[in-house]
Design an enzyme around this catalytic site. Structure first.
Site, PDB file in Angstrom:
ATOM      1  N   GLY A 140     -72.140 133.612 -11.570  1.00 35.32           N
ATOM      2  CA  GLY A 140     -73.255 132.710 -11.840  1.00 35.32           C
ATOM      3  C   GLY A 140     -73.759 132.025 -10.586  1.00 35.32           C
ATOM      4  NE  ARG A 174     -66.421 134.283  -3.622  1.00 34.65           N
ATOM      5  CZ  ARG A 174     -66.070 133.993  -4.849  1.00 34.65           C
ATOM      6  NH1 ARG A 174     -65.057 133.185  -5.072  1.00 34.65           N
ATOM      7  NH2 ARG A 174     -66.713 134.497  -5.878  1.00 34.65           N
ATOM      8  CG  ASP A 229     -63.079 133.479 -15.567  1.00 36.43           C
ATOM      9  OD1 ASP A 229     -62.260 133.106 -16.429  1.00 36.43           O
ATOM     10  OD2 ASP A 229     -63.795 132.693 -14.933  1.00 36.43           O
ATOM     11  CG  ASN A 230     -61.330 131.563 -12.054  1.00 34.81           C
ATOM     12  OD1 ASN A 230     -62.386 132.125 -11.788  1.00 34.81           O
ATOM     13  ND2 ASN A 230     -61.282 130.342 -12.546  1.00 34.81           N
ATOM     14  CG  ASP A 267     -63.227 132.365  -8.514  1.00 41.88           C
ATOM     15  OD1 ASP A 267     -63.702 132.914  -7.498  1.00 41.88           O
ATOM     16  OD2 ASP A 267     -63.681 132.565  -9.650  1.00 41.88           O
TER      17      ASP A 267
HETATM   18  P1  AMP Z   1     -65.193 128.985 -12.180  1.00 40.01           P
HETATM   19  O1  AMP Z   1     -64.258 128.451 -13.211  1.00 40.01           O
HETATM   20  O2  AMP Z   1     -65.624 128.006 -11.154  1.00 40.01           O
HETATM   21  O3  AMP Z   1     -64.646 130.222 -11.557  1.00 40.01           O
HETATM   22  O4  AMP Z   1     -66.565 129.377 -12.929  1.00 40.01           O
HETATM   23  C1  AMP Z   1     -66.607 129.908 -14.240  1.00 40.01           C
HETATM   24  C2  AMP Z   1     -67.959 130.510 -14.515  1.00 40.01           C
HETATM   25  O5  AMP Z   1     -69.014 129.543 -14.358  1.00 40.01           O
HETATM   26  C3  AMP Z   1     -68.338 131.670 -13.611  1.00 40.01           C
HETATM   27  O6  AMP Z   1     -69.037 132.602 -14.382  1.00 40.01           O
HETATM   28  C4  AMP Z   1     -69.235 131.020 -12.591  1.00 40.01           C
HETATM   29  O7  AMP Z   1     -70.100 131.944 -11.995  1.00 40.01           O
HETATM   30  C5  AMP Z   1     -69.991 130.003 -13.431  1.00 40.01           C
HETATM   31  N1  AMP Z   1     -70.484 128.888 -12.623  1.00 40.01           N
HETATM   32  C6  AMP Z   1     -69.760 127.922 -12.033  1.00 40.01           C
HETATM   33  N2  AMP Z   1     -70.546 127.058 -11.361  1.00 40.01           N
HETATM   34  C7  AMP Z   1     -71.826 127.479 -11.515  1.00 40.01           C
HETATM   35  C8  AMP Z   1     -73.098 127.026 -11.060  1.00 40.01           C
HETATM   36  N3  AMP Z   1     -73.237 125.938 -10.304  1.00 40.01           N
HETATM   37  N4  AMP Z   1     -74.178 127.732 -11.432  1.00 40.01           N
HETATM   38  C9  AMP Z   1     -74.066 128.825 -12.194  1.00 40.01           C
HETATM   39  N5  AMP Z   1     -72.915 129.301 -12.666  1.00 40.01           N
HETATM   40  C10 AMP Z   1     -71.789 128.650 -12.334  1.00 40.01           C
HETATM   41 MG    MG Z   2     -64.424 131.847 -11.251  1.00 39.00          MG
END
Ligand code: AMP
Ligand code: MG
Length: 498
Positions: free
Chosen positions: A91, A175, A251-252, A261
């Site tokens: 995202g 990264r 997903d991480n 992540d």
């Molecule tokens: P994370 O737990 O940070 O790895 O993120 C979980 C999900 O949320 C992933 O699909 C990320 O791409 C999405 N995500 C996190 N922050 C943002 C953001 N600022 N804008 C869009 N998508 C986000």
């Molecule tokens: Mg993530």
């Protein structure tokens, strides 16, 4: 100065458009290069690309797309805190392509914080500068601590604010990973019942990250076994350093066994078995002590996703998966004990039964917990102790609320040392090579972020980063980086920053 050509390859693109959405990064107002990782650039064979330049800043901000790159956002699903979300995906990250280092190993290059994608849902696709600096510091520290990890190549400021609880300066991090495929990528196709895609994805990962399994009887089973092994090894390393990932959603979890992540992750100061820092981890699902079992939980989700590949008959396939998953606990325990023995200066070539060593190590942790002893400093000072009690003991004793409790443990430890065949000097040298003196402590990361965000001062970030380049060697004038926080500096919670 113009950028020289970077040779990108784009195998992921060839997997087909079910796997991603082609997306260009969104340009930012004013790219400013804050940090460029010269050492990593050299390792990747990028030194001659003139990346440490205004054009480099433009590239790392997403304003300039290098020739040969085919930017895309990857699709994936994932269990977030135990709840399945069939549609996550990059995202706020954009995959530029793969590059080969001079040894021929492939690495993926991504920008994170580079704008909205098909998968952004309600998010802005951006990152605040604070979390970007945090990821740079922690991931590079992990690399220098010999922990498999994604690497950080560059940080830029965007000249734009992002809206979080308040307006914050924006940043983009570049990264690098040996793979950005996650357990959640497999789940994405499994949830759709798309066996062909799962096979394509698995073949891609095997070719790229686990080529040695190709020549086994059941390559897919050998692949699963190898992933189990690399995750067990990775999590054992985290445990040996007091690292808490904080968001071990599927997903991480990288399929390549790298730490990925970096969000609310943190190293603990004083030892607490159940330490949690992440503000969103309200039930402690990802607490320090839960990390090994969450590793297994996530690997079980991976196994479920590749069941159709393991055998033609589903029952047989489930058995194959179960037999492999069963090995995780012992494999993890072996890695843990080997690493912890090394930290305590106990080599394996003695007559002492393994379980006695395990008990001794666990006793140390219990005593550290009861006495609020600092994780990193305890092991660092332990590395300097001699076989007989001495003046030197003072440094470690004072880390324990009740030093007497350390003395009791040390008596048993010294008795065990008398069973060692290695010399005292060898033991100390060995212990020093696995017990760091510098880790990226929360309060120091926070200080670096505050100076950068509040005063546009990056010197604190750069000083800390410099110290973390050599975590095992005491550096002149850097003693404050070894110190736990003062009471008013303690960081109790960390945030995703999304
Ligand atoms: P994370 O737990 O940070 O790895 O993120 C979980 C999900 O949320 C992933 O699909 C990320 O791409 C999405 N995500 C996190 N922050 C943002 C953001 N600022 N804008 C869009 N998508 C986000
Ligand atoms: Mg993530």
């Amino acid at each position: 100065m113009k950028l020289n050509k970077i040779l990108f390859r784009n195998h992921y693109v060839n997997l087909g458009d079910a796997f991603y959405v082609k997306t260009a990064p969104s340009p930012v107002a004013s790219p400013g290069l804050i940090q460029f990782n010269d050492g990593l650039a050299k390792e990747l064979g990028l030194s001659s690309a003139n990346l440490d330049s205004a054009d480099g800043a433009a590239l790392f901000a997403g304003n300039l797309i290098p020739e040969g790159a085919e930017p895309l956002a990857m699709a994936y699903a994932g269990h977030q805190f135990g709840h399945f979300n069939p549609q996550l995906g990059d995202g706020r990250a954009i995959h530029l392509g793969e590059i080969d280092n001079p040894e021929g190993t492939s690495f993926d290059v991504q920008l994170k914080g580079s704008g909205r994608t098909f998968y952004s849902r309600g998010g802005d696709g951006r990152a605040a500068l604070g979390p970007v600096l945090r990821e740079y510091l922690v991931s590079e520290a992990m690399a220098k601590l010999d922990v498999p990890t994604t690497r950080a190549l560059a940080v830029v400021t965007t000249g734009e604010d992002v809206i979080r609880d308040q307006l914050l300066p924006g940043g983009v991090i570049t990264r690098i990973a040996t793979s950005f495929v996650r357990v959640g990528t497999f789940q994405f196709f499994s949830a759709k019942g798309d066996v062909e895609a799962i096979q394509k994805l698995t073949d891609y990962v095997i070719e790229r990250n686990y080529p040695f399994v190709r020549h086994t009887d059941n390559p897919y089973a050998a692949f699963l076994k190898s992933v189990v092994d690399s995750q067990a090894a990775l999590i054992a390393k985290w445990m040996q350093l007091g690292f808490i990932h904080g968001v071990m959603n599927t997903d991480n979890m990288s399929i390549a066994g790298e730490t990925i992540d970096y969000g609310p992750c943190a190293f603990m100061d004083s030892y607490d078995h159940d330490q949690v820092f992440s503000s969103i981890d309200r039930n402690g699902r990802y607490a320090y002590s839960n990390q090994p079992s969450i590793g297994l939980w996530n690997l079980t989700r991976l196994s479920e996703s590749i069941i159709p590949l393991l055998a033609d008959d589903t029952e047989v396939a489930v058995e194959v998966a179960q037999d492999i998953l069963k090995t995780y606990i012992d494999t993890y325990q072996d890695y843990w004990l080997t690493g912890m023995r090394a930290k305590c200066g106990l080599s394996a070539s003695t007559n002492t039964p393994v379980n006695d060593d395990k008990e001794l190590i666990e006793e140390l942790f219990n005593s550290m917990a009861e006495n609020n002893a600092d994780f990193t400093l305890t092991f660092f000072h332990l590395s300097k102790l001699t076989a007989q009690p001495s003046e030197q003991d003072h440094h470690i004793r004072r880390l324990f609320d009740n030093p007497k409790q350390f003395d009791d443990w040390a008596t048993k430890w010294r008795k065990r040392l008398s069973d060692e065949t290695q010399s005292e000097t060898d033991r100390q040298v060995y212990m020093r090579s696995v017990n760091p003196v510098y880790i990226p402590r929360n309060h120091q990361i926070e200080a670096a972020i505050r100076a950068a965000e509040d005063h546009n001062d990056f010197s604190v970030f750069h000083d800390l980063l410099e110290v973390l380049q050599n975590p095992y060697i005491e550096q002149k004038g850097k003693i404050r980086y070894t110190l736990p926080p003062e009471p008013d500096e303690v960081v109790k919670q960390t945030f995703c920053g999304t």
